[in-house]
Design a protein around this motif. Structure first.
Motif, short mmCIF file in Angstrom:
data_model
loop_
_atom_site.label_atom_id
_atom_site.label_comp_id
_atom_site.label_asym_id
_atom_site.label_seq_id
_atom_site.Cartn_x
_atom_site.Cartn_y
_atom_site.Cartn_z
N MET A 1 9.51 5.18 -3.76
CA MET A 1 8.21 5.75 -3.41
C MET A 1 8.18 7.23 -3.76
O MET A 1 9.17 7.94 -3.63
CB MET A 1 7.94 5.59 -1.91
N THR A 2 6.99 7.69 -4.16
CA THR A 2 6.78 9.11 -4.42
C THR A 2 6.43 9.79 -3.11
O THR A 2 6.10 9.13 -2.11
CB THR A 2 5.65 9.32 -5.44
N TRP A 3 6.42 11.10 -3.09
CA TRP A 3 6.09 11.82 -1.86
C TRP A 3 4.63 11.59 -1.49
O TRP A 3 4.28 11.57 -0.31
CB TRP A 3 6.41 13.30 -1.99
N GLU A 4 3.76 11.38 -2.50
CA GLU A 4 2.36 11.10 -2.21
C GLU A 4 2.21 9.78 -1.45
O GLU A 4 1.42 9.67 -0.51
CB GLU A 4 1.52 11.06 -3.49
N GLU A 5 2.97 8.76 -1.89
CA GLU A 5 2.92 7.45 -1.22
C GLU A 5 3.46 7.56 0.20
O GLU A 5 2.88 6.98 1.14
CB GLU A 5 3.72 6.42 -2.02
N CYS A 6 4.54 8.28 0.40
CA CYS A 6 5.09 8.48 1.74
C CYS A 6 4.09 9.22 2.64
O CYS A 6 3.91 8.88 3.82
CB CYS A 6 6.39 9.27 1.68
N GLU A 7 3.43 10.23 2.09
CA GLU A 7 2.44 10.99 2.86
C GLU A 7 1.28 10.11 3.29
O GLU A 7 0.81 10.19 4.43
CB GLU A 7 1.94 12.18 2.03
N ASN B 1 2.44 7.86 6.15
CA ASN B 1 2.57 8.65 7.37
C ASN B 1 1.19 9.00 7.96
O ASN B 1 0.99 8.92 9.17
CB ASN B 1 3.36 9.93 7.12
N ARG B 2 0.24 9.35 7.11
CA ARG B 2 -1.10 9.69 7.57
C ARG B 2 -1.74 8.48 8.24
O ARG B 2 -2.35 8.59 9.31
CB ARG B 2 -1.97 10.17 6.41
#
Length: 166
Positions: free
Chosen positions: A144-150, A153-154
């Motif tokens: 996963m990219t950081w965008e997908e993780c964010e 989480n959101r």
């Protein structure tokens, strides 16, 4: 029979030497254009149609002078087919591939061609960590990219009402 004394040719002009893939002809300090660079295609850097330096190189080679190395074959641009010229600033540090620029597209075409080559290599080898006995491996698309993780989480924060920054 008398033998002729050896001739010292060190101070004689014109002198021919090899510089890169060209012949450097030195006509001496008394000439208006002292140094001429002659290509293997029999053209001179001074752009004179029948430059004397070309004839000097011909005589040098006929007398057994060392030949200049063949220039590296510079490919045409894979994007537009125009001529390319070397750009040492973009030589591959690890791949050892030569850098170049296109006459029409400049550095942009070099970078586009490099990007296409990288995309092709990624498509041919999808593994970030290749499989090994007892280990399934990890493909690039599984990470996963950081965008997908964010985004995950959101979504979790909105559903549960938990905000770690509050």
């Amino acid at each position: 029979m008398l033998e002729a004394p050896p001739v010292n040719l060190v101070g004689c002009y014109p002198q021919v030497s090899i510089q890169g893939f060209q012949y450097l002809v030195d006509f001496g300090a008394g000439e208006t254009i002292r140094y001429h660079r002659v290509n293997k295609d029999k053209t001179c850097s001074c752009d004179t149609p029948f430059c004397e330096a070309v004839e000097v190189v011909r005589q040098y080679l006929q007398a057994g002078g060392q030949r200049a190395p063949e220039p590296a074959i510079i490919p045409t641009c894979p994007i537009c087919g125009a001529k390319t010229y070397p750009d040492r600033n973009w030589d591959g540090k690890y791949t050892k591939s030569p850098g170049w620029r296109c006459e029409k597209g400049g550095l942009r075409h070099f970078l586009e061609a490099k990007c296409e080559r990288i995309k092709k290599q990624l498509a041919e080898n999808p593994w970030l960590i290749p499989p090994a006995p007892g280990y399934p491996g990890v493909k690039r698309d599984e990470v996963m990219t950081w965008e997908e993780c964010e985004a995950i989480n959101r979504k979790t924060f909105l559903e549960t009402g938990y905000d770690p920054t509050a």
